[in-house]
Motif scaffolding. Sequence first.
Motif, mmCIF file in Angstrom:
data_model
loop_
_atom_site.group_PDB
_atom_site.id
_atom_site.type_symbol
_atom_site.label_atom_id
_atom_site.label_comp_id
_atom_site.label_asym_id
_atom_site.label_seq_id
_atom_site.Cartn_x
_atom_site.Cartn_y
_atom_site.Cartn_z
ATOM 1 N N ASN A 132 34.198 61.150 -35.098
ATOM 2 C CA ASN A 132 33.597 61.499 -36.162
ATOM 3 C C ASN A 132 32.976 63.022 -36.195
ATOM 4 N N VAL A 133 33.017 63.684 -34.970
ATOM 5 C CA VAL A 133 32.874 65.155 -34.833
ATOM 6 C C VAL A 133 33.773 65.551 -33.570
ATOM 7 N N PRO A 134 35.025 65.502 -34.016
ATOM 8 C CA PRO A 134 35.730 65.805 -33.100
ATOM 9 C C PRO A 134 35.876 67.349 -32.562
ATOM 10 N N HIS A 135 34.799 67.856 -31.742
ATOM 11 C CA HIS A 135 34.827 69.191 -31.491
ATOM 12 C C HIS A 135 34.515 69.386 -30.058
ATOM 13 N N SER A 136 35.267 69.737 -29.261
ATOM 14 C CA SER A 136 34.927 69.733 -27.650
ATOM 15 C C SER A 136 34.719 71.130 -27.190
ATOM 16 N N GLU A 222 29.871 75.741 -31.527
ATOM 17 C CA GLU A 222 30.656 74.731 -32.480
ATOM 18 C C GLU A 222 30.065 73.530 -32.826
ATOM 19 N N ALA A 223 29.779 73.453 -33.951
ATOM 20 C CA ALA A 223 29.327 71.888 -34.645
ATOM 21 C C ALA A 223 27.831 71.455 -33.946
ATOM 22 N N GLU A 488 23.520 74.975 -56.199
ATOM 23 C CA GLU A 488 24.556 75.584 -55.034
ATOM 24 C C GLU A 488 24.662 74.558 -53.957
ATOM 25 N N SER A 489 25.517 74.863 -53.348
ATOM 26 C CA SER A 489 25.847 73.929 -52.058
ATOM 27 C C SER A 489 24.800 73.990 -50.859
ATOM 28 N N LEU A 490 24.338 72.700 -50.303
ATOM 29 C CA LEU A 490 23.661 72.835 -49.361
ATOM 30 C C LEU A 490 23.784 73.215 -47.966
ATOM 31 N N SER A 491 22.937 73.782 -47.140
ATOM 32 C CA SER A 491 23.356 74.404 -45.847
ATOM 33 C C SER A 491 23.466 73.113 -44.823
ATOM 34 N N THR A 492 24.571 72.340 -44.899
ATOM 35 C CA THR A 492 24.700 71.391 -44.070
ATOM 36 C C THR A 492 26.038 70.924 -44.093
ATOM 37 N N TYR A 493 26.431 70.232 -43.039
ATOM 38 C CA TYR A 493 27.964 69.640 -42.714
ATOM 39 C C TYR A 493 28.202 68.697 -43.752
#
Length: 578
Positions: A132-136, A222-223, A488-493
Amino acid sequence: MRITVETLIKDRKYPFILSLLIILFIFSLLIFFNANTSPLTSVSDLTSPALVAAENQVMDLQWRKCDGVNAVDYIPCLDNLKAIKALKSRKRMEHRERHCPESNPRCLIPLPPQYRVSVPWPKSRDMVWFDNVPHSKLVEYKKDQNWVKKSGDYLVFPGGGTQFKDGVMHYVDFIEKALPEVGWGKRTRVIMDVGCGVASFGGYLLDKDVITMSFAPKDEHEAQIQFALERGIPAILSVIGTQQLTFPDNVYDLIHCARCRVHWHGDGGKPLRELNRVLRPGGYFIWSATPVYRTDEKHQNIWNTMVNLTESICWKVVAKTSYFTGIGLVIYQKPVSSSCYESRKENKPPLCDQNQGKNMSWYIPLDTCLPPLPLPNQGSSYKWPEAWPKRLNSKPVSLSNEADAEELFHEDTKHWSALVSDVYLQGFTMNWSKVRNVMDMNAGYGGFAAALAKLPLWVMNVMPVHGPDTLSVIFDRGLIGIYHDWCESLSTYPRTFDLLHASFLFGNLTQRCDIIEVAVEMDRILRPGGFVIVQDTMEMINKLNPVLRSLHWSVTVHQEQFLVGTKGFWRPEEIESL
């Protein structure tokens, strides 16, 4: 050939059966519209002429999937590379601030290839699906500090951090031992964690009835905020750069920084003065950082600069000690009146003009002055909110002094308590056990969040910047929130909330921007399987309904005022480059 109702009607056979069906249908409608036994009678979303007209307007809407290197985690106002490249300077973190595109993309954010339904709370605090959050990157970068580790299909969060790699709860207890007055979960309820990492500090403080607004920029770590939200911990992407944080003055009970990499003394001390702006009078700032305990010349110079800076804004040191690992911290307290400011030898920084009247912080430059505080000789020395949980329904400190303000506040509280209990929790076909991260898009006094306070979830209360400002009241109640413009867009992922709630938001909003763009943003931040509850006029529901249905959401309308939607896993096949 198999006989069905459709073939009977099409071929005009068996007219007596057709007539019987018509009679039964009319009789059913009469019963349906005259029944008063259910408070939530579902209204057909297929027969409204207004809805049919609205659907015709979006029939030609062809959705495409966003395509690009960072499309899966795309945040329009933080990933505007064209605007970022054009910046003249990055010295004050300008490149981490919001730079919204002229028009928001209308493509839909793709899912990670192996995305699945999130791990439920409370298990998610300690482990989430890696897919779901593929960051290593952060796993390797912080492997010696127990931030996050990879274990099979999961990312595991041991509860460590840069300053408390041996465990956050020992660190939390150490703070309370150093300063018993902090009163976790009683006097101290609403706090802010600056440069929060993966938000383990705020995550574990939930056990003590403390709610933390954890924030950090979208940077080389990252993330980290995406990890926090996937865990079910309150968090937002933000940075102390050149603009004020999107919070009111004087609202946080405590602010925490553990090696948060903010140069508080930089830019003439503006970053620290921004903390002073949002910190409640009498509130605490906990600074756990290298200059507190290192004796080398470089760090001592920083410490001496901080001494001068904190004295200039009348903060006093109430504790300075060392953690058992050798890491030190200092705790400052903000004054409760402006008398100290007036007795300073030098009026630097100066007091802000009391008549400037602004509180809604949205694209406002950092202050060069100090907001004045109540003076004791005016009979208005600052009063701390009631201890939690009593403060949730007590008269807020910042409530307007108008004659009927308190009555309106209590009526609002009763209204939302009844509506949530009798309608939202009982009448809608929603699985509330799957709801953890909630956003109220038009929060008012925070009554919706207050009504949900006993459930195992948290609510981000959003105060639209073009409406009345009651965000200070929300913080006084022991809740959290932010200012935002939904055009505007929200500051979230993407994929970070389980439920979006909007009560009479869209009327004013659609006078300034297209409802389709708002729907795309809702689709971006809502998790697959997540829910939407919209309370509004039927005119507005009829405009929003077909747009959400075109996104392949499941949508029902209740009692001519509530739209309930569920987002699926559908993504279009055609692509559009970001």
